[in-house]
Motif scaffolding. Sequence first.
Motif, PDB file in Angstrom:
ATOM      1  N   ASN A  96      -9.315  -7.608  -7.080  1.00  0.00           N
ATOM      2  CA  ASN A  96      -8.171  -6.993  -7.752  1.00  0.00           C
ATOM      3  C   ASN A  96      -7.486  -5.992  -6.838  1.00  0.00           C
ATOM      4  N   LEU A  97      -6.161  -5.981  -6.860  1.00  0.00           N
ATOM      5  CA  LEU A  97      -5.382  -5.035  -6.060  1.00  0.00           C
ATOM      6  C   LEU A  97      -5.348  -3.674  -6.756  1.00  0.00           C
ATOM      7  N   PRO A  98      -5.076  -2.601  -6.016  1.00  0.00           N
ATOM      8  CA  PRO A  98      -5.044  -1.260  -6.613  1.00  0.00           C
ATOM      9  C   PRO A  98      -3.957  -1.111  -7.676  1.00  0.00           C
ATOM     10  N   TRP A  99      -4.195  -0.171  -8.588  1.00  0.00           N
ATOM     11  CA  TRP A  99      -3.211   0.222  -9.594  1.00  0.00           C
ATOM     12  C   TRP A  99      -2.684   1.596  -9.239  1.00  0.00           C
ATOM     13  N   TYR A 100      -1.402   1.812  -9.518  1.00  0.00           N
ATOM     14  CA  TYR A 100      -0.742   3.088  -9.242  1.00  0.00           C
ATOM     15  C   TYR A 100      -0.044   3.585 -10.501  1.00  0.00           C
ATOM     16  N   GLU A 101       0.148   4.897 -10.568  1.00  0.00           N
ATOM     17  CA  GLU A 101       1.016   5.480 -11.581  1.00  0.00           C
ATOM     18  C   GLU A 101       2.193   6.096 -10.854  1.00  0.00           C
ATOM     19  N   ALA A 102       3.386   5.789 -11.316  1.00  0.00           N
ATOM     20  CA  ALA A 102       4.613   6.329 -10.728  1.00  0.00           C
ATOM     21  C   ALA A 102       5.210   7.300 -11.744  1.00  0.00           C
ATOM     22  N   PHE A 103       5.551   8.496 -11.288  1.00  0.00           N
ATOM     23  CA  PHE A 103       6.080   9.521 -12.182  1.00  0.00           C
ATOM     24  C   PHE A 103       7.235  10.231 -11.512  1.00  0.00           C
ATOM     25  N   ILE A 104       8.032  10.925 -12.305  1.00  0.00           N
ATOM     26  CA  ILE A 104       9.187  11.649 -11.758  1.00  0.00           C
ATOM     27  C   ILE A 104       8.677  12.735 -10.814  1.00  0.00           C
TER      28      ILE A 104
ATOM     29  N   LYS B  39       0.874  -1.167   0.000  1.00  0.00           N
ATOM     30  CA  LYS B  39       0.000   0.000   0.000  1.00  0.00           C
ATOM     31  C   LYS B  39       0.911   1.215   0.000  1.00  0.00           C
ATOM     32  N   PHE B  40       0.591   2.193  -0.819  1.00  0.00           N
ATOM     33  CA  PHE B  40       1.430   3.366  -0.963  1.00  0.00           C
ATOM     34  C   PHE B  40       0.632   4.617  -0.631  1.00  0.00           C
ATOM     35  N   SER B  41       1.270   5.563   0.041  1.00  0.00           N
ATOM     36  CA  SER B  41       0.658   6.852   0.349  1.00  0.00           C
ATOM     37  C   SER B  41       0.681   7.724  -0.904  1.00  0.00           C
ATOM     38  N   HIS B  42      -0.236   8.676  -0.964  1.00  0.00           N
ATOM     39  CA  HIS B  42      -0.292   9.614  -2.079  1.00  0.00           C
ATOM     40  C   HIS B  42       1.030  10.372  -2.168  1.00  0.00           C
TER      41      HIS B  42
ATOM     42  N   SER C 235       7.378   9.151  -7.758  1.00  0.00           N
ATOM     43  CA  SER C 235       6.291   9.377  -6.807  1.00  0.00           C
ATOM     44  C   SER C 235       5.062   8.636  -7.319  1.00  0.00           C
ATOM     45  N   VAL C 236       4.263   8.091  -6.412  1.00  0.00           N
ATOM     46  CA  VAL C 236       3.118   7.287  -6.826  1.00  0.00           C
ATOM     47  C   VAL C 236       1.791   7.948  -6.463  1.00  0.00           C
ATOM     48  N   VAL C 237       0.808   7.734  -7.340  1.00  0.00           N
ATOM     49  CA  VAL C 237      -0.581   8.112  -7.075  1.00  0.00           C
ATOM     50  C   VAL C 237      -1.451   6.921  -7.452  1.00  0.00           C
ATOM     51  N   MET C 238      -2.499   6.687  -6.685  1.00  0.00           N
ATOM     52  CA  MET C 238      -3.420   5.595  -6.984  1.00  0.00           C
ATOM     53  C   MET C 238      -4.304   6.023  -8.151  1.00  0.00           C
ATOM     54  N   ILE C 239      -4.400   5.164  -9.172  1.00  0.00           N
ATOM     55  CA  ILE C 239      -5.255   5.484 -10.311  1.00  0.00           C
ATOM     56  C   ILE C 239      -6.479   4.576 -10.375  1.00  0.00           C
ATOM     57  N   ASN C 240      -6.472   3.491  -9.604  1.00  0.00           N
ATOM     58  CA  ASN C 240      -7.627   2.594  -9.514  1.00  0.00           C
ATOM     59  C   ASN C 240      -7.535   1.892  -8.168  1.00  0.00           C
ATOM     60  N   SER C 241      -8.559   2.027  -7.355  1.00  0.00           N
ATOM     61  CA  SER C 241      -8.500   1.499  -5.987  1.00  0.00           C
ATOM     62  C   SER C 241      -8.717  -0.003  -5.903  1.00  0.00           C
ATOM     63  N   GLY C 242      -9.027  -0.642  -7.020  1.00  0.00           N
ATOM     64  CA  GLY C 242      -9.226  -2.084  -6.993  1.00  0.00           C
ATOM     65  C   GLY C 242     -10.568  -2.451  -6.364  1.00  0.00           C
ATOM     66  N   ASP C 243     -10.749  -3.734  -6.102  1.00  0.00           N
ATOM     67  CA  ASP C 243     -11.972  -4.226  -5.477  1.00  0.00           C
ATOM     68  C   ASP C 243     -11.643  -5.509  -4.710  1.00  0.00           C
TER      69      ASP C 243
END
Length: 77
Positions: free
Chosen positions: A65-73, A28-31, A54-62
């Motif tokens: 399915n586990l959540p999806w994140y986007e990692a960006f510079i 689990k990752f923090s915003h 840095s990561v942001v959640m883009i889909n919380s899952g259900d």
Amino acid sequence: MKIVNVRTDASVSAVPIAVNFQAAPGDKFSHLEQVYIQLVNNDGDKVGKPGVRSVVMINSGDDHNLPWYEAFIPAQK
């Protein structure tokens, strides 16, 4: 800092600017949490150097399915 292994093929040898990945069980990752993204090939071997993102959640899952994140510079202060 946590390390996130992202599977890649032979055509990618450096961590892209943005990377989408699904959390592993128990992760689990923090915003805007900063993580190391490490590319790995199909054999599990590390590819190139890890990149800080840095990561942001883009889909919380259900329930199935586990959540999806986007990692960006991360932005520089």
